[in-house]
Design a protein around this motif. Structure first.
Motif, PDB file in Angstrom:
ATOM      1  N   UNK A  94       0.824  -1.211   0.000  1.00  0.00           N
ATOM      2  CA  UNK A  94       0.000   0.000   0.000  1.00  0.00           C
ATOM      3  C   UNK A  94       0.861   1.266   0.000  1.00  0.00           C
ATOM      4  N   UNK A 105       1.074   4.054  -3.004  1.00  0.00           N
ATOM      5  CA  UNK A 105       0.795   5.451  -2.700  1.00  0.00           C
ATOM      6  C   UNK A 105       1.963   6.329  -3.152  1.00  0.00           C
ATOM      7  N   UNK A 109      -7.727   8.982   2.390  1.00  0.00           N
ATOM      8  CA  UNK A 109      -7.724   8.140   1.195  1.00  0.00           C
ATOM      9  C   UNK A 109      -6.428   7.350   0.992  1.00  0.00           C
ATOM     10  N   UNK A 110      -5.670   7.187   2.070  1.00  0.00           N
ATOM     11  CA  UNK A 110      -4.543   6.260   2.041  1.00  0.00           C
ATOM     12  C   UNK A 110      -5.105   4.841   2.108  1.00  0.00           C
ATOM     13  N   UNK A 111      -4.633   3.940   1.219  1.00  0.00           N
ATOM     14  CA  UNK A 111      -5.143   2.571   1.288  1.00  0.00           C
ATOM     15  C   UNK A 111      -4.801   1.925   2.635  1.00  0.00           C
ATOM     16  N   UNK A 112      -5.745   1.177   3.201  1.00  0.00           N
ATOM     17  CA  UNK A 112      -5.495   0.493   4.473  1.00  0.00           C
ATOM     18  C   UNK A 112      -5.390  -1.012   4.220  1.00  0.00           C
ATOM     19  N   UNK A 113      -4.640  -1.750   5.030  1.00  0.00           N
ATOM     20  CA  UNK A 113      -3.897  -1.313   6.203  1.00  0.00           C
ATOM     21  C   UNK A 113      -2.702  -0.447   5.826  1.00  0.00           C
ATOM     22  N   UNK A 114      -2.356   0.481   6.718  1.00  0.00           N
ATOM     23  CA  UNK A 114      -1.225   1.344   6.433  1.00  0.00           C
ATOM     24  C   UNK A 114      -0.511   1.699   7.730  1.00  0.00           C
TER      25      UNK A 114
END
Lengths: 164, 630
Positions: free
Chosen positions: A49, A53, B409-414
């Motif tokens: 992720x 990003x 809007x950060x993809x999770x899990x993060x």
């Protein structure tokens, strides 16, 4: 720690095909996400992720590419060219005035201008990376950062305006 | 529990999906054929009103019967409790139009004062709703396994934590907190087997979410989400209720008037979905007033609310880097999307008609059931959900400014790590204030918690390197760990949540719930039957007073006897006896009720044109039945 490019298994270049990157991210998630594979670890999913990003966004992709090429950033990128700084200051002042005057038309004109600058700098950045001219690349990354902040402020003003 | 057990007992516990809504809740599961099925009650109704009524004898009633009692017991009947989840007592949201008694004006959690219990928190009220859903599921499935519970995508950490706490309190194992729009997209996408970029516009009773996501061969990737966790159908009701109270001359309405006005507003809002004009008579506690409203009036009342959803929609598209033209479809979710003005607004905002083949009430629970089925390991679909953090996470830095750690809007899990240092010699502790939101100053964001780090080895100022790691799990919940980097010592992190209940309180509640255990279920059934008995007795007395001439002498004797027997049972403590006596009375009055219905219809038809009848019956319940007969 592998670079974001390595994690996503894409070529380390600035002008990535973002649609293909996104597709690749989904494919890899099928392996890395704990919901999809019992054997997957939370860490792998978190790393994927984070890498996605980083590459999705122009600024962070530029930083990641410099790092992958072993070029030290030396803190946050800054553009110190006096002419550029003067120009940005004037633009921000004009934006502040338009905001105070609630002149949305003026705000949008300024936004279009800055978007033009952004695109031009991005083009120059792409060329700089292609010719491994990293000093120039750093300059343009610095510019992108200023333009980005300006456009973020435009968003805020637009939202204020919509809700007023 | 019925004697005929349809389910294979060897199948083991079945995972369930729960849509815990502001107005209604429901539970669904996935059949052995792989289809999501919503569980209904014995009347075939799947929606359980999210209403809990507390009684003086410490018993309580949940669902449709509780909803009926709200007008007569406005303070002891908690409606729309979801709006209070994870909120502090002084939060302005808790002070908006409503009939409740609050136990305190300050503190990290809202406390309602209700009959029989003293104080209850929103977590406890929600736990009662979840328990009711769990009971229903157990009746249907035998044994219930883990649960996926849906939350608005725009719920912050405190609201999510409160929901999880409520589930624990209800004795549910939470497999996942799933965002409502994502759940809806899952159910829709799996059904239609369609790829593309979709927007889910979810306007419920109390919350609004908008989510942009990509469906790509079984992967559901959320690209952005936005919304407002204090915006929904309730706000439309409030706007209309103000007009109603004005018409009734109630400048400072009593709790009972407030509840009446809110209920009337909701009924009128529903009627305006099919009619251009609604004319009705407002009547409460002896005050009667005719009331007419057009759809255009109503649309004007709610226009500011819709404008707020529009701003969130545009931001979500922008964050996703998607244009309205490039969308493949707009999915409407939530009961409030039935309002014509909402549909028109969505069509205008996205430049296309929304998809019409989605049931906005059921689709979220269906998606939750599908996800539960997958997480429990019996997945028949090769499906994966990739969701995002809805609101930016940050820490309060010098001068009260927010230093952003993970953007929205950060993809999770993060995960993100930040290094801090000490500012005084020999400093062994450090406090971090974590906030959530998009504003620049910490005071304008939602305070999540204060984390205190202890046990830092004493050193000169600025030498310690405290690495604080913020991780957000797949439920969207935040965890904080810390390490001193020069020594490698793991630091103890004490969490003091700004809102909601601390761990010790939850543990205590869990113990109490465990002790109460079985007797609670008995008590609840008894309370429900008592309420039903009271309703039936009242209705029978009223019918006899109005239309006593329609009863034969023989019938009258039977009815009177059934009434007496029911009253005796009402004073007793067996809900089974009570239920059978209610049935007895209903049986005794069955033919009488039919004759009354005939008389009512003849009366309505006499000397009136059809239009007038339509008007008088527009808001009446049982309208369809009356038409069938005529």
């Amino acid at each position: 720690m592998p670079s974001p490019f390595e994690i996503l298994g894409v070529e380390a270049r600035f002008d990535l095909d973002l649609a293909a990157l996104e597709k690749r991210y989904r494919e890899l998630s099928r392996e890395a996400h704990p919901d999809a594979k019992r054997s997957a670890t939370l860490g792998a999913s978190i790393d994927l992720n984070a890498a996605y990003r980083a590459l999705k966004d122009d600024l962070s992709r530029g930083r990641a590419l410099l790092e992958a090429r072993g070029v030290a950033m030396g803190g946050e990128e800054r553009e110190n060219d006096p002419g550029f700084l003067m120009e940005v200051m004037e633009l921000r002042e004009a934006l502040g005035d338009a905001r105070d005057a609630k002149d949305l038309g003026k705000v949008l004109v300024l936004a279009t201008r800055v978007r033009g600058f952004y695109d031009a700098s991005k083009k120059a950045l792409t060329a700089a990376f292609a010719s491994s001219d990293h000093a120039i690349a750093k300059h343009h990354l610095g510019r992108l950062r200023y333009y980005r902040r300006f456009l973020d402020e435009v968003d805020v003003i637009q939202e204020e305006n919509e809700l007023a | 529990m019925s004697l005929l057990q349809i389910n294979d007992p060897s199948a083991g516990p079945r995972p369930i999906g729960i849509d815990l809504g502001t107005t209604n809740s429901l539970v669904a599961y996935v059949s052995s054929l792989g289809d999501p099925i919503a569980i209904s009650d014995c009347d075939g109704i799947v929606l359980v009103p999210s209403v809990v009524h507390y009684r003086g004898d410490r018993s309580l009633v949940v669902g449709p019967r509780a909803k009926e009692l709200a007008v007569d017991f406005p303070e002891d009947t908690i409606v729309s409790v979801k709006r209070f989840m994870g909120r502090g007592a002084e939060d302005p949201e808790t002070r908006r139009m409503g009939p409740y008694r609050f136990a305190s004006a300050t503190g990290p959690v809202v406390r309602f004062e209700v009959a029989g219990r003293g104080e209850v928190t929103p977590v406890e009220v929600s736990a009662e709703i979840l328990r009711e859903l769990k009971d229903r599921a157990e009746d249907e499935l035998g044994q219930v396994g883990g649960a996926v519970i849906t939350v608005p995508a725009y719920f912050d950490d405190a609201q999510r934590q409160a929901t999880k706490d409520a589930a624990r309190l209800a004795g549910l194992e939470v497999l996942r907190l799933l965002n409502e729009p994502t759940a809806a997209a899952l159910a829709y996408g799996l059904d239609k087997k369609q790829n593309g970029t979709f927007v889910v516009y979810d306007l419920g009773g109390g919350t609004f979410d908008v989510t942009v996501l990509v469906l790509d061969d079984g992967v559901f990737q959320v690209k952005s989400t936005g919304g407002d966790s204090q915006l929904g159908g309730d706000d439309m009701d409030r706007a209309l209720a103000s007009k109603i109270l004005e018409a009734l001359g109630q400048a400072a309405p009593s709790p009972s008037f407030t509840r009446y006005a809110l209920d009337a507003a909701r009924a009128i809002k529903h009627a305006l979905t099919d009619s251009e004009t609604v004319t009705t008579e407002l009547s409460h506690e002896g005050i009667t007033q005719p009331f007419t409203i057009t759809r255009a009036d109503f649309d004007a009342l709610i226009a500011p609310l819709l404008a707020r959803t529009g701003a969130a929609c545009r931001r979500a598209l922008k964050d996703a880097d998607v244009s309205a033209e490039s969308l493949d479809g707009v999915i409407l979710v939530g009961g409030s999307t039935r309002v014509p003005a909402v549909r028109a607004f969505v069509a205008k905002t996205f430049g296309r008609e929304p998809l019409g083949d989605v049931d906005p009430d059921l689709v979220v629970a269906m998606g939750a059931a599908l996800q539960a089925d997958m997480l429990a390991g019996s997945a028949k679909n090769d499906v994966l959900l990739l969701d995002v953090l809805p609101l930016s996470l940050g820490v309060e830095a010098m001068g009260g400014v927010v230093e952003r750690i993970l953007p929205r809007n950060t993809p999770i899990p993060c995960e993100a790590a930040q290094v801090f240092t000490t500012y005084a010699d020999q400093q062994t502790g450090f406090e971090l204030h974590v906030v959530q939101g998009e504003r620049e100053l910490a005071v304008d964001c939602r305070s999540l918690a204060r984390f205190t780090l202890r046990g830092i080895p004493p050193m000169a100022a600025g030498l310690a390197r405290l690495e604080v790691r913020f991780s957000v799990d797949a439920d969207g919940l935040l965890h904080v760990t810390a390490k001193e980097r020069t020594t490698g010592l793991e630091q103890k992190v004490e969490v003091k949540p700004s809102y909601g209940l601390d761990d010790a309180t939850i543990e205590r509640m869990l113990e109490e719930a465990y002790e109460a255990g079985e007797s609670d279920i008995e008590k609840r059934s008894l309370a429900e039957q008592r309420v039903e008995a009271e309703r039936v007795i009242l209705a029978t007395d009223k019918a006899l007073a109005e239309d006593g001439d329609l009863v034969t002498e023989d019938e009258r004797t039977k009815i009177d006897r059934a009434l007496t027997r029911l009253r005796e049972a009402h004073a007793g403590t067996s809900h089974r006896i009570l239920a059978s006596r209610i049935e007895e009375l209903e049986h005794a009055t069955h033919e009488f009720a039919g004759r009354r219905m005939d008389r009512a219809i003849r009366g309505a038809l006499r000397g009136k044109d059809l239009g007038a009848i339509e008007d008088t019956t527009k808001d009446a319940r049982g309208l369809e039945r009356a038409h069938d007969r005529s």
